[in-house]
Design a protein around this motif. Structure first.
Motif, mmCIF file in Angstrom:
data_model
loop_
_atom_site.group_PDB
_atom_site.id
_atom_site.type_symbol
_atom_site.label_atom_id
_atom_site.label_comp_id
_atom_site.label_asym_id
_atom_site.label_seq_id
_atom_site.Cartn_x
_atom_site.Cartn_y
_atom_site.Cartn_z
ATOM 1 N N ASP A 405 0.823 -1.212 0.000
ATOM 2 C CA ASP A 405 0.000 0.000 0.000
ATOM 3 C C ASP A 405 0.859 1.265 0.000
ATOM 4 O O ASP A 405 0.437 2.303 -0.505
ATOM 5 N N MET A 406 2.043 1.185 0.597
ATOM 6 C CA MET A 406 2.920 2.350 0.626
ATOM 7 C C MET A 406 3.270 2.795 -0.798
ATOM 8 O O MET A 406 3.144 3.982 -1.142
ATOM 9 N N SER A 409 0.230 4.185 -2.548
ATOM 10 C CA SER A 409 -0.061 5.550 -2.106
ATOM 11 C C SER A 409 0.855 6.558 -2.779
ATOM 12 O O SER A 409 0.419 7.643 -3.196
ATOM 13 N N CYS A 410 2.123 6.193 -2.904
ATOM 14 C CA CYS A 410 3.087 7.101 -3.537
ATOM 15 C C CYS A 410 2.746 7.328 -5.003
ATOM 16 O O CYS A 410 2.925 8.441 -5.527
ATOM 17 N N TYR A 413 -0.345 9.623 -5.345
ATOM 18 C CA TYR A 413 0.007 10.987 -4.960
ATOM 19 C C TYR A 413 0.498 11.800 -6.159
ATOM 20 O O TYR A 413 0.279 13.014 -6.235
ATOM 21 N N TRP A 432 6.303 13.009 0.360
ATOM 22 C CA TRP A 432 5.993 11.673 0.881
ATOM 23 C C TRP A 432 6.362 11.566 2.360
ATOM 24 O O TRP A 432 5.634 10.956 3.148
ATOM 25 N N GLU A 435 3.814 13.460 4.330
ATOM 26 C CA GLU A 435 2.542 12.743 4.396
ATOM 27 C C GLU A 435 2.620 11.521 5.296
ATOM 28 O O GLU A 435 1.594 10.949 5.660
ATOM 29 N N PHE A 437 4.089 8.679 4.363
ATOM 30 C CA PHE A 437 3.989 7.468 3.553
ATOM 31 C C PHE A 437 5.145 6.509 3.790
ATOM 32 O O PHE A 437 4.968 5.296 3.740
ATOM 33 N N TRP A 495 -9.149 7.872 -0.157
ATOM 34 C CA TRP A 495 -8.405 8.984 -0.737
ATOM 35 C C TRP A 495 -9.241 10.250 -0.881
ATOM 36 O O TRP A 495 -8.877 11.291 -0.410
ATOM 37 N N ARG A 519 -7.693 15.101 -0.069
ATOM 38 C CA ARG A 519 -6.544 15.699 -0.749
ATOM 39 C C ARG A 519 -7.025 16.520 -1.931
ATOM 40 O O ARG A 519 -7.787 16.027 -2.772
#
Length: 903
Positions: A405-406, A409-410, A413, A432, A435, A437, A495, A519
């Motif tokens: 998931d990391m 997520s990046c 973004y 990052w 945030e 992350f 998100w 966001r």
């Protein structure tokens, strides 16, 4: 006397022979009935087996299998035997009638004897034939033709890429070819064209095997598909273990000249476990596979890796035009021009061009096309629902396949930035970190390494693209739309993006739309003021970058944003002041004010006790930071002040406390700064604690210095970027030292303890030298063994980059170092006196590009035929300069001739 003829026979012998004859006839006659009954039973059993085999064959035929030759032969022999024995049994009933004396004698002994022998033989034959019909396998898939032509969509736009792959395919030393690229770019279509071309060519291949691998493959499935292609697949095949299958496949293929086409592989396929001999020049076989990752190409030991890229504009238009259809373009004279705009929005991705082209095939009015363009610029999914059904799920497969998931997520973004935006890698990683992350790390350097690793993995997955040089990345338009589709629909609860970047907005979106958003990106708009206080308790990220008309931020604008963690005004250069109401952002961890014109930070910012990252870079006015403010950011980890007027002559007055306060920050771990005077440099060099985490230093406009001892910076172990700019008085960069472990004396007249080694600048990756008109060389660069990017610009007297005489003077320090071993990018601009980069040819094993502009005296590059080690390199320059370039030999010239790109 007459002749006498006499014969003497033994009576016993005569009687014995007669008895044997009679006894044999009696035995055959006695057994005839028994043998006929056995023969009838055996015949029934043969018919049953014949029927079973025929039944199995019929089932196999329905499965498109082909009966084995031995089975067809046995059935033929069985049918003949059955007919013969049926006739024999009919004759047997007549022979039975000739028997008498209880079946022990026959009225025609000779006939009965012969017939009985025939029955006995046929009984043996029927039993043997029945036993031979016990087949484990009656049919197999018929071996395919050497090449099975596959149906293919239009190959429009693939011509140049096809030619490139085919050229590699024809090279004898290239046995394994990896085709990689993002989902939907046309890899499978290209592989199909290769398959069909092999069928038309005279390559002499015995077999061409196509296997779709896909994610989550298992060896057995691949082996089954190969077995079908080479005629091994059968009922018993499925019961075999993978090891047995591998042996069978290898037994068939090892003597063949084959082409194996593996489509859509996501991880290494172990050829030995499958049973495939590794293609080599000796066996003449080939393996071509498609993948979305360059890493897989490496794991498969591809002899050649070829990136299947999105189509250039002209080819993209041809593909789009074909799927829209001529009738639509003929329906109105304005549609063709509008259609070209729509095609451009597809970014050259064939799958998007085809899908959107089909969707527009029924749009016959300019108004429909104009509406499409308007909304497509925001997100293709909202115009074409099928993008979500057909294109995005295909691309999302790459997203879902990311390791965790990391990383996902990046990636998402990156869709906060506008289309075609060049995203600075270091800037992105800071976001990052802000945030949260990335993993928790002891140092920012470790976090940054992880960030670069994630960027690399996303590039390898073809979800991000390399930007200009090695500093930037880009997100393909369709990948960006897919990411927004995920963030706004698939994972809305997590998100909740609202992205209106580059929309030319003059005012904020209505406040009612903010409520559930997490966001928001309003980058690159023309918003003039922030007056309304939107209710957005869930908002965590707000991008207001590059709103160059923004002047006014109302004091209450932030009052309902208490959950905001990331706020960026970068590039909104008309902002001169922050409202004190910003103090209400008690959760803020990342504040970016770079490229603004903030004159003073309000003391109320002390309320931002969670602040971890503060970016004050490139603020070109004298900014005042109140005493006690910086020391109040107790959790601050990252401070960026590059190219800002913080550490210059004014440090003597309004910011003289700043260095002391920075040394009090226990969590500060990454610092970038610029110094603009010898006094400021002295102050910084004396603040030794800051040396532990200084990453970037800019030495700018040092009017009071004509010499710089570069070794005064050698103790800054984390330094990765150094810029020396506009130092018009600087004549020489020295490497003065007094031996290992002894004191050196820097130009700033301070004493610094240094252990000088050939690796003084081990972490230094980027060096930018510009507008230093009196510098003649940069020989000190040899002390930075891990340089990646070097730019030298507008240095009027620069004659050499690495000077031979200077090297001799510092031979004890330099040792046997070779410069630029890890260099990726070298840019030389406006250097009228530059004659040489280095005296010898360099390996340049990592080089990607060399750029030369307005360096008329540079007649030779430090290259030979072994330089670049076969890596693809681009050499940019003026055509007239290139034509006058001198080469070590003809082979060197020929090696680099294809690398030139005129500018």
């Amino acid at each position: 006397m007459g002749n006498v003829f006499s014969i003497s026979l033994s009576c016993d012998t005569t009687i014995s022979r007669c008895w044997d004859c009679v006894a044999g006839q009696v035995i055959y006659a006695c057994r005839l009935q028994e043998n006929l009954a056995d023969l009838n039973t055996a015949l029934d059993e043969l018919k049953e087996r014949r029927n079973d085999v025929v039944w199995k064959v019929n089932i196999a035929v329905q499965q498109n299998l082909r009966s084995l030759n031995e089975v067809r032969g046995w059935l033929s022999r069985a049918e003949t035997m059955i007919n013969e024995v049926d006739a024999l049994l009919i004759d047997g009933s007549e022979e039975i009638k000739n028997l008498c004396l209880g079946g022990s004698c026959s009225k025609n002994c000779k006939s009965t004897l012969n017939f009985s022998k025939i029955v006995t033989k046929r009984l043996r034959d029927v039993k043997d034939l029945k036993e031979n019909g016990a087949f484990e396998v009656v049919a197999m898939e018929a071996p395919a033709a050497p090449v099975v032509e596959r149906p293919s969509d239009s190959a429009v736009g693939l011509e140049s890429m096809f030619n490139k792959v085919w050229s590699a395919f024809e090279q004898k030393h290239v046995g394994i070819i990896g085709l990689y690229g993002v989902g939907g770019v046309g890899k499978t279509r290209l592989l199909t064209e290769i398959n069909n071309k092999i069928g038309d060519s005279s390559g002499g291949f015995d077999m061409v095997i196509w296997v779709v691998v896909s994610k989550g493959f298992y060896i057995g499935k691949v082996q089954d598909d190969i077995a079908k292609g080479i005629g091994l697949f059968s009922g018993i095949w499925g019961a075999k273990a993978p090891e047995e299958k591998a042996i069978d496949i290898f037994r068939i293929i090892r003597e063949k000249k084959f082409v194996l086409l593996l489509d859509d592989i996501w991880e290494r396929v172990d050829l030995s476990k499958v049973g495939i001999p590794v293609p080599t020049q000796e066996n003449g076989s080939k393996l071509i596979f498609t993948t979305r990752s360059t890493e897989v190409c490496g794991q498969m030991r591809a002899h050649m890796k070829i990136q299947v890229q999105c189509l250039p504009e002209e080819e993209a238009w041809k593909l789009f035009e074909e799927h829209v259809g001529k009738d639509v373009f003929d329906s109105h004279p304005n549609i063709r021009g509008l259609a070209q705009e729509v095609a451009n929005e597809c970014g050259g991705l064939p799958l998007a061009l085809i899908t959107i082209g089909r969707a527009m095939a029924c749009k016959n009015t300019p108004e429909e096309w104009k509406y499409t363009i308007e909304v497509l610029k925001k997100s293709a999914n909202f115009v074409f629902p099928n993008m979500g059904d057909e294109v995005y799920p295909l691309l999302k497969f790459s997203y879902d396949s990311l390791p965790n998931d990391m990383v996902r997520s990046c990636l998402l973004y990156c869709s906060l930035f506008p289309e075609d935006y060049e995203i600075d890698k270091e800037w992105l990683i800071d976001f990052w970190i802000g945030e949260g992350f990335l993993d928790e790390h002891d140092t920012i350097s470790e976090a940054r390494n992880q960030g670069h690793h994630i960027i690399g993995s996303l590039i390898h997955a073809c979800l991000l693209e390399e930007g200009v040089g090695d500093l930037y990345i880009k997100m393909h338009d369709v990948i960006r739309d897919m990411s927004l589709w995920i963030a706004c629909t698939c994972e809305a609860e997590k998100w909740k993006f609202l992205v209106q970047a580059g929309y030319h907005l003059t005012r904020m979106p209505e406040g009612g739309r903010w409520k559930d958003i997490r966001r928001m990106s309003l980058m690159k708009n023309e918003i003039e003021n922030l007056i309304e206080a939107p209710n957005c308790p869930n908002l965590q990220t707000l991008f207001l970058n590059d709103n160059q008309q923004l002047k006014v931020i109302h004091n209450d604008f932030f009052q309902f944003m208490r959950g905001l963690k990331v706020l960026s005004f970068s590039g909104s250069n008309r902002i001169k002041a922050l409202p004190v109401g910003i103090a209400k952002l008690v959760s803020l961890e990342f504040l970016d004010l770079s490229y603004t014109n903030i004159r003073k930070l309000p003391i109320q910012l002390k309320a931002l006790r969670k602040l971890k990252c503060l970016n004050l870079s490139y603020i070109y006015c004298h900014i005042t930071i109140p005493r006690g403010l910086m020391s109040g950011f107790s959790k601050l980890r990252i401070l960026r002040t590059r190219d800002s007027y913080l550490f210059d002559e004014a440090v003597k007055t309004n910011n003289e406390h700043l260095l002391e306060e920075l040394q009090c920050l226990n969590h500060l771990n990454a610092l970038s700064l610029s110094v603009r005077s010898a006094f400021a440099l002295d102050r910084y060099l004396n603040a030794e604690r800051l040396h532990n985490y200084t990453e970037e230093i800019g030495l700018e406009i040092l009017k009071d210095s004509n010499q710089l001892n570069i070794l005064s910076l050698a103790n800054i172990k984390s330094l990765h970027t150094l810029a020396v700019t506009e130092c018009e008085s600087l004549v020489e960069v020295k490497m003065e030292w007094a031996g290992e472990g002894r004191m050196i004396k820097a130009q700033s007249h301070i004493q610094t303890s240094l252990i000088a080694t050939p690796h003084c600048f081990q972490s230094l990756h980027k060096v930018f030298i510009s507008q230093c008109s009196k510098l003649r060389d940069l020989t000190w660069l040899i002390l930075a063994p891990n340089l990646r990017d070097v730019l030298v610009s507008e240095c009027d007297k620069m004659e050499e980059i690495i000077n031979k005489i200077t090297l001799r003077q510092v031979a004890e320090l330099v040792g046997t170092l070779t410069p630029f071993v890890t260099l990726k990018s070298l840019t030389l601009r406006y250097l009228p006196e530059l004659q040489r980069i280095y005296r010898n040819a360099l390996p340049f094993s990592c080089i990607k590009e060399i750029r030369v502009l307005n360096c008329p005296k540079l007649r030779r590059l430090p290259l030979n035929s072994n330089s670049a080690n076969g890596n693809k390199i681009s050499i940019y320059g003026e055509k007239r300069w290139w034509e006058k370039l001198e080469w070590e030999d003809e082979s060197t010239r020929n090696a680099f001739l294809p690398c030139f790109i005129a500018i």
